[in-house]
Design a protein around this motif. Sequence first.
Motif, PDB file in Angstrom:
ATOM      1  N   UNK A 227       0.825  -1.204   0.000  1.00 35.34           N
ATOM      2  CA  UNK A 227       0.000   0.000   0.000  1.00 35.34           C
ATOM      3  C   UNK A 227       0.865   1.262   0.000  1.00 35.34           C
ATOM      4  N   UNK A 228       1.972   1.209   0.744  1.00 29.38           N
ATOM      5  CA  UNK A 228       2.873   2.369   0.784  1.00 29.38           C
ATOM      6  C   UNK A 228       3.478   2.630  -0.594  1.00 29.38           C
ATOM      7  N   UNK A 229       3.931   1.552  -1.264  1.00 28.47           N
ATOM      8  CA  UNK A 229       4.546   1.712  -2.577  1.00 28.47           C
ATOM      9  C   UNK A 229       3.531   2.243  -3.582  1.00 28.47           C
ATOM     10  N   UNK A 230       2.311   1.711  -3.546  1.00 28.73           N
ATOM     11  CA  UNK A 230       1.291   2.200  -4.470  1.00 28.73           C
ATOM     12  C   UNK A 230       1.012   3.687  -4.244  1.00 28.73           C
ATOM     13  N   UNK A 231       0.957   4.093  -2.976  1.00 29.93           N
ATOM     14  CA  UNK A 231       0.753   5.511  -2.688  1.00 29.93           C
ATOM     15  C   UNK A 231       1.931   6.369  -3.120  1.00 29.93           C
ATOM     16  N   UNK A 232       3.169   5.846  -2.902  1.00 29.70           N
ATOM     17  CA  UNK A 232       4.359   6.612  -3.284  1.00 29.70           C
ATOM     18  C   UNK A 232       4.449   6.785  -4.793  1.00 29.70           C
ATOM     19  N   UNK A 233       4.140   5.730  -5.538  1.00 28.86           N
ATOM     20  CA  UNK A 233       4.164   5.832  -6.996  1.00 28.86           C
ATOM     21  C   UNK A 233       3.145   6.859  -7.479  1.00 28.86           C
ATOM     22  N   UNK A 237       4.102  10.235  -9.612  1.00 32.99           N
ATOM     23  CA  UNK A 237       3.437  10.566 -10.873  1.00 32.99           C
ATOM     24  C   UNK A 237       2.798  11.947 -10.818  1.00 32.99           C
ATOM     25  N   UNK A 238       2.148  12.245  -9.696  1.00 30.75           N
ATOM     26  CA  UNK A 238       1.503  13.546  -9.557  1.00 30.75           C
ATOM     27  C   UNK A 238       2.541  14.664  -9.534  1.00 30.75           C
ATOM     28  N   UNK A 239       3.690  14.434  -8.873  1.00 24.66           N
ATOM     29  CA  UNK A 239       4.730  15.458  -8.804  1.00 24.66           C
ATOM     30  C   UNK A 239       5.309  15.746 -10.183  1.00 24.66           C
ATOM     31  N   UNK A 240       5.600  14.683 -10.946  1.00 23.11           N
ATOM     32  CA  UNK A 240       6.146  14.879 -12.284  1.00 23.11           C
ATOM     33  C   UNK A 240       5.151  15.566 -13.200  1.00 23.11           C
ATOM     34  N   UNK A 241       3.880  15.181 -13.058  1.00 24.35           N
ATOM     35  CA  UNK A 241       2.855  15.798 -13.898  1.00 24.35           C
ATOM     36  C   UNK A 241       2.695  17.277 -13.567  1.00 24.35           C
ATOM     37  N   UNK A 267       9.663   8.573   0.434  1.00 23.65           N
ATOM     38  CA  UNK A 267       8.280   8.193   0.751  1.00 23.65           C
ATOM     39  C   UNK A 267       8.165   6.777   1.316  1.00 23.65           C
ATOM     40  N   UNK A 268       9.034   5.863   0.903  1.00 29.06           N
ATOM     41  CA  UNK A 268       8.926   4.465   1.315  1.00 29.06           C
ATOM     42  C   UNK A 268       9.845   4.106   2.471  1.00 29.06           C
ATOM     43  N   UNK A 269      10.751   4.984   2.866  1.00 29.08           N
ATOM     44  CA  UNK A 269      11.669   4.673   3.957  1.00 29.08           C
ATOM     45  C   UNK A 269      10.970   4.598   5.295  1.00 29.08           C
ATOM     46  N   UNK A 270      11.459   3.709   6.159  1.00 27.42           N
ATOM     47  CA  UNK A 270      10.884   3.573   7.500  1.00 27.42           C
ATOM     48  C   UNK A 270      11.312   4.713   8.421  1.00 27.42           C
ATOM     49  N   UNK A 271      12.473   5.327   8.157  1.00 27.63           N
ATOM     50  CA  UNK A 271      12.974   6.410   8.992  1.00 27.63           C
ATOM     51  C   UNK A 271      12.939   7.712   8.203  1.00 27.63           C
TER      52      UNK A 271
END
Length: 284
Positions: A227-233, A237-241, A267-271
């Motif tokens: 879920x984290x990876x899907x949100x980060x992707x 995408x939104x940032x690049x757009x 976005x995906x790092x635990x720390x």
Amino acid sequence: MQEKKLASVSGYVFLLIGLACFGVAAFLLVRNYGFLFPSLLSVSGVFILKGILVIYPNEGIAATFFGDYVGTIKETGLRWVNPLYDKTKISLRARNLNGQQLKVNDKMGNPIEIAAVVVWQVSDTARALFDVDNYSNFVQIQSEAAVRFLASSHAYDNMEDEHEIVTLRDNTGQINAFLEQELNERLGQAGVHVMEARISHLAYAPEIAGAMLQRQQATAVVSARKQIVEGAVGMVEMALARLAEKDVVQLDEERKAAMVSNLLVVLCGEKSVNPVVNAGTLYT
């Protein structure tokens, strides 16, 4: 064997008749009218009083006549029937059966511990008394067999089989309905109706509980990471757009890849990530 109603009459009238027989017999003995007639009256009084029954609410009395079942009386109060009937009281109240914990293999072969609570009552007194040897013991044994059958027919959860629709852990309502139906089919021959049946205890057996807990934790971690990876992707995408839409900066494919890599790390790092300020250009 089917239950049938046995007609009875009010016991108060026969109680008075029986007491009157004793009273007249005593009077005749006092007046010295002989011994035979008072004795017959006393025997008649005993015979009449023997047919008097006291029936409490939610209680029945099954009557037999020289081995033949003649019917069941369920009217409450003081009743009178043929004194020659052999009478057996049976409770019609609801009862609880708190089943013991059973170790069973589920559908996938995993050893689990399971127990159930069953609320039942006698609905057919003839079947309960004459079709089975001991209906209370019959309910206990068949309830245990039904719980074992239910556990072996369903998986504990759908971790090993994602296509499993009904599981013991996740579908308690349907599982309880299946258990109640199975119990009514098994106990119907004993004249017993199951009012409610619920799983009261469900767990993995101790020898595999630790391994199953680790597997559940690993599954939860993978699900959370996904879920984290899907949100980060989506955010990348939104940032690049947005950057392209506002024409903030022009990035070639190499720099886009570097930016995507950095954003995913953040976005995906635990720390939390410590920012680094780049004072040069994008290419130095």
